[in-house]
Each structure stands twice: as structure tokens, then as C-alpha cells.
Design a protein around this motif. Sequence first.
Motif, PDB file in Angstrom:
ATOM      1  N   LEU A  24      -5.383  14.511   8.254  1.00 19.56           N
ATOM      2  CA  LEU A  24      -4.028  14.241   7.766  1.00 19.56           C
ATOM      3  C   LEU A  24      -3.808  12.739   7.583  1.00 19.56           C
ATOM      4  O   LEU A  24      -3.195  12.300   6.598  1.00 19.56           O
ATOM      5  CB  LEU A  24      -2.995  14.818   8.738  1.00 19.56           C
ATOM      6  CG  LEU A  24      -2.945  16.345   8.828  1.00 19.56           C
ATOM      7  CD1 LEU A  24      -1.953  16.785   9.896  1.00 19.56           C
ATOM      8  CD2 LEU A  24      -2.557  16.949   7.479  1.00 19.56           C
ATOM      9  N   TRP A  25      -4.290  11.933   8.532  1.00 22.12           N
ATOM     10  CA  TRP A  25      -4.142  10.482   8.457  1.00 22.12           C
ATOM     11  C   TRP A  25      -4.837   9.933   7.202  1.00 22.12           C
ATOM     12  O   TRP A  25      -4.382   8.959   6.599  1.00 22.12           O
ATOM     13  CB  TRP A  25      -4.745   9.849   9.702  1.00 22.12           C
ATOM     14  CG  TRP A  25      -4.618   8.358   9.760  1.00 22.12           C
ATOM     15  CD1 TRP A  25      -5.562   7.442   9.418  1.00 22.12           C
ATOM     16  CD2 TRP A  25      -3.472   7.610  10.189  1.00 22.12           C
ATOM     17  NE1 TRP A  25      -5.091   6.169   9.602  1.00 22.12           N
ATOM     18  CE2 TRP A  25      -3.803   6.242  10.075  1.00 22.12           C
ATOM     19  CE3 TRP A  25      -2.213   7.971  10.660  1.00 22.12           C
ATOM     20  CZ2 TRP A  25      -2.919   5.232  10.414  1.00 22.12           C
ATOM     21  CZ3 TRP A  25      -1.330   6.951  11.005  1.00 22.12           C
ATOM     22  CH2 TRP A  25      -1.679   5.611  10.877  1.00 22.12           C
ATOM     23  N   THR A  26      -5.938  10.571   6.810  1.00 17.22           N
ATOM     24  CA  THR A  26      -6.681  10.132   5.631  1.00 17.22           C
ATOM     25  C   THR A  26      -6.019  10.601   4.338  1.00 17.22           C
ATOM     26  O   THR A  26      -5.952   9.849   3.354  1.00 17.22           O
ATOM     27  CB  THR A  26      -8.126  10.665   5.690  1.00 17.22           C
ATOM     28  OG1 THR A  26      -8.746  10.237   6.899  1.00 17.22           O
ATOM     29  CG2 THR A  26      -8.933  10.175   4.503  1.00 17.22           C
ATOM     30  N   MET A  27      -5.523  11.833   4.332  1.00 20.16           N
ATOM     31  CA  MET A  27      -5.038  12.434   3.097  1.00 20.16           C
ATOM     32  C   MET A  27      -3.604  12.064   2.757  1.00 20.16           C
ATOM     33  O   MET A  27      -3.234  12.052   1.577  1.00 20.16           O
ATOM     34  CB  MET A  27      -5.162  13.965   3.189  1.00 20.16           C
ATOM     35  CG  MET A  27      -6.588  14.469   3.265  1.00 20.16           C
ATOM     36  SD  MET A  27      -7.622  13.882   1.886  1.00 20.16           S
ATOM     37  CE  MET A  27      -6.750  14.625   0.493  1.00 20.16           C
ATOM     38  N   ILE A  28      -2.779  11.766   3.749  1.00 18.93           N
ATOM     39  CA  ILE A  28      -1.365  11.481   3.465  1.00 18.93           C
ATOM     40  C   ILE A  28      -1.192  10.284   2.530  1.00 18.93           C
ATOM     41  O   ILE A  28      -0.417  10.366   1.564  1.00 18.93           O
ATOM     42  CB  ILE A  28      -0.575  11.303   4.781  1.00 18.93           C
ATOM     43  CG1 ILE A  28      -0.358  12.677   5.447  1.00 18.93           C
ATOM     44  CG2 ILE A  28       0.773  10.638   4.524  1.00 18.93           C
ATOM     45  CD1 ILE A  28       0.315  12.611   6.802  1.00 18.93           C
ATOM     46  N   PRO A  29      -1.871   9.146   2.748  1.00 18.30           N
ATOM     47  CA  PRO A  29      -1.723   8.043   1.778  1.00 18.30           C
ATOM     48  C   PRO A  29      -2.167   8.421   0.374  1.00 18.30           C
ATOM     49  O   PRO A  29      -1.540   8.013  -0.612  1.00 18.30           O
ATOM     50  CB  PRO A  29      -2.615   6.937   2.367  1.00 18.30           C
ATOM     51  CG  PRO A  29      -2.721   7.264   3.810  1.00 18.30           C
ATOM     52  CD  PRO A  29      -2.711   8.747   3.891  1.00 18.30           C
ATOM     53  N   HIS A  32       0.549  10.502  -1.162  1.00 18.73           N
ATOM     54  CA  HIS A  32       1.690   9.680  -1.583  1.00 18.73           C
ATOM     55  C   HIS A  32       1.362   8.904  -2.856  1.00 18.73           C
ATOM     56  O   HIS A  32       2.229   8.726  -3.723  1.00 18.73           O
ATOM     57  CB  HIS A  32       2.088   8.717  -0.463  1.00 18.73           C
ATOM     58  CG  HIS A  32       2.992   9.321   0.558  1.00 18.73           C
ATOM     59  ND1 HIS A  32       4.311   9.617   0.311  1.00 18.73           N
ATOM     60  CD2 HIS A  32       2.775   9.718   1.835  1.00 18.73           C
ATOM     61  CE1 HIS A  32       4.870  10.142   1.381  1.00 18.73           C
ATOM     62  NE2 HIS A  32       3.956  10.218   2.327  1.00 18.73           N
ATOM     63  N   MET A  33       0.150   8.454  -2.985  1.00 19.38           N
ATOM     64  CA  MET A  33      -0.256   7.773  -4.210  1.00 19.38           C
ATOM     65  C   MET A  33      -0.143   8.713  -5.402  1.00 19.38           C
ATOM     66  O   MET A  33       0.392   8.347  -6.463  1.00 19.38           O
ATOM     67  CB  MET A  33      -1.697   7.262  -4.070  1.00 19.38           C
ATOM     68  CG  MET A  33      -2.197   6.504  -5.293  1.00 19.38           C
ATOM     69  SD  MET A  33      -3.938   6.028  -5.154  1.00 19.38           S
ATOM     70  CE  MET A  33      -3.862   4.887  -3.784  1.00 19.38           C
ATOM     71  N   PHE A  34      -0.645   9.933  -5.231  1.00 21.56           N
ATOM     72  CA  PHE A  34      -0.562  10.931  -6.296  1.00 21.56           C
ATOM     73  C   PHE A  34       0.895  11.293  -6.583  1.00 21.56           C
ATOM     74  O   PHE A  34       1.282  11.489  -7.742  1.00 21.56           O
ATOM     75  CB  PHE A  34      -1.353  12.175  -5.898  1.00 21.56           C
ATOM     76  CG  PHE A  34      -1.277  13.292  -6.904  1.00 21.56           C
ATOM     77  CD1 PHE A  34      -1.927  13.184  -8.130  1.00 21.56           C
ATOM     78  CD2 PHE A  34      -0.565  14.448  -6.624  1.00 21.56           C
ATOM     79  CE1 PHE A  34      -1.858  14.214  -9.065  1.00 21.56           C
ATOM     80  CE2 PHE A  34      -0.492  15.476  -7.546  1.00 21.56           C
ATOM     81  CZ  PHE A  34      -1.142  15.358  -8.765  1.00 21.56           C
ATOM     82  N   MET A 251       0.771   2.758  -8.585  1.00 21.26           N
ATOM     83  CA  MET A 251       0.096   3.864  -7.896  1.00 21.26           C
ATOM     84  C   MET A 251      -0.735   4.705  -8.866  1.00 21.26           C
ATOM     85  O   MET A 251      -1.802   5.205  -8.499  1.00 21.26           O
ATOM     86  CB  MET A 251       1.131   4.741  -7.195  1.00 21.26           C
ATOM     87  CG  MET A 251       1.839   4.040  -6.050  1.00 21.26           C
ATOM     88  SD  MET A 251       0.675   3.499  -4.779  1.00 21.26           S
ATOM     89  CE  MET A 251       1.767   2.637  -3.657  1.00 21.26           C
ATOM     90  N   THR A 252      -0.267   4.848 -10.092  1.00 24.86           N
ATOM     91  CA  THR A 252      -1.035   5.599 -11.083  1.00 24.86           C
ATOM     92  C   THR A 252      -2.342   4.892 -11.392  1.00 24.86           C
ATOM     93  O   THR A 252      -3.409   5.516 -11.429  1.00 24.86           O
ATOM     94  CB  THR A 252      -0.214   5.763 -12.376  1.00 24.86           C
ATOM     95  OG1 THR A 252       1.022   6.407 -12.086  1.00 24.86           O
ATOM     96  CG2 THR A 252      -0.978   6.593 -13.396  1.00 24.86           C
TER      97      THR A 252
END
Length: 283
Positions: A24-29, A32-34, A251-252
Motif C-alpha cells: 500500500l505504501w508503494t502503490m498509493i503515491p 495519486h499520480m494516476f 503528474m500526467t
Amino acid sequence: MKLPSLRDVATEARLLLIGIPVFLWTMIPIYHMFLFAISPKEDAFSGKLWPDHPTLHNFEIVFKQQHYFLRDFYVQFWNSTLIAAAVGVLTLFIATAAAFSISRLKVPGGRIVLNLALFTYFIPAAFLAVPMYRTMGNYGLLNNHWSLILAMVTIASPYAIWVLKQASDKLPVELDEAAVMDGATTLQIFRLVYLPLMMPSLVAIGTYAVLLAWNEYLYAFLLLSNDREITLPVALGNFLAADDSPWELLMTTGFIYALPPAAVYYAFRRYMVGGLTAGAVKS
């Protein structure tokens, strides 16, 4: 069918308790970018888990270079690609030749060279940025891609030499002796015996060097300044210079820039762990 023991269940539970938070710590950023990338400008900071009106318009703006900060997007993307590829090739060439010379040819002073190379990592790379800038300036290489390429090769090579040397030590020396008895020259041993057997480690080190250069910001920021010479990470920093930063475009662009290294890692993932840890345990 053998039922899992209580110890096995406890081990699996501990792994899950560690693995799930790390995942989760890896995927959450990344999520959010996506999320920013598919959100309209007015909804970018809404705080919702999913935008009310998801859109691909931000990707269209980036690919069509329809914003001031994106006017050189493709040139800067190509700069990053060219520099990363050159760093990977040069690092592999230097590290492979050095590891072969130290491990297989037993050149005099090889161990000293290896230890001195590793000693450079006692100095943080950030501390070397200003001396590197001055050095490149003395040689007239500032704002030239070669300045960043040489800086990145300098940083990547010591670790690459050490990893390849350790992997090379695991190869049976009898293979070299058999090749010599068959009349093979040193160059033939290197090309026909050494390189094929070292391929997993070579792929891993090449990937490491490419990703190191691809993600570099500090040295790229210092050594390159022209908008058509800088890499995309430096260009992304320009987004923050505006009073009303287009975060959705930032972010894109970042999401697009993150896709190639993800693809490279996925393609060579089976080599990464084995290649980078080769020689960690002596047989």
C-alpha cells in the motif's frame, strides 16, 4: 494432503502483515499520480478517491505539447532516453572489462583498484555535484549531454565493477583453462566463454545503470541548462516555477515518464535479483 503447521501459518501471517502495508505504501503515491492525470484541473485537489468526470484530456495536452512547459516534451524525452542508453552501454563496457581483468586475468593491482572504486561510495554523490560541475566546466562540457553521461558512468561504475567481479569469481576457472588448451585467445575467452555465462548479471547491471541515469535530477539540473538539452526530470521541475502550477499536467507527464522504466524492469525482472546478488554467497 499435508495440512500446514501452526508455524507455517504464523510465518504466512507475519509476511502478510509486513507485505500488505509495504504494498500500500508503494502503490498509493502511484495511484495519486494516476488520479491527478485523469482529473480535470478543477477536480485535481478534490480529495476524492475517484474523479467525478475522469478524462484523458491531460494526456492529449502532453502528447500534443499544448502547454508552455511542454513545448519541448519529445526532445527532452529523447534526451533522457539517449543519455540513459549511453550510460548503460558505457557502464557495462567499463565494468565488464574491469571485472574480467581483475577476476579472470588476475592483473596486478586489480584488488587495489576494486577497493579504491568501492571507497568512492564513502562520499555521498550529492557532495560531488559541485566538484563535478567545476570539472565539466574546465573541460568545456557544460550543457553538453556528455557531461551528464560521464558523471553518471562515474557514479555507476564502481558498484557495477564490484557486482560483476563477484559474479565472475563464481565461474569455474576450468572453463578458461579448457579454452586455452583448445587454442583460444584471451579475447575469444572473453567473447565466447565469459560473456555468455555472465549474461544474467550483465542484464541486471545494464538495467541498473539505465534506471540510475533515467531518474537522475541533481546532476542533470547542474550540468544541463538549455531547454532543448535538459532531460525530462529537470523539465518537470519547471512546472513548480509558476504561481499557478498545472499539477494535473505535471503528474500526467511524470506518469508517462515512469512507464518506460517500469516496462524495462518488468521485461528483465527475472535477471534483477539473481544478477545483482550473484556472488553474494561464496561456494
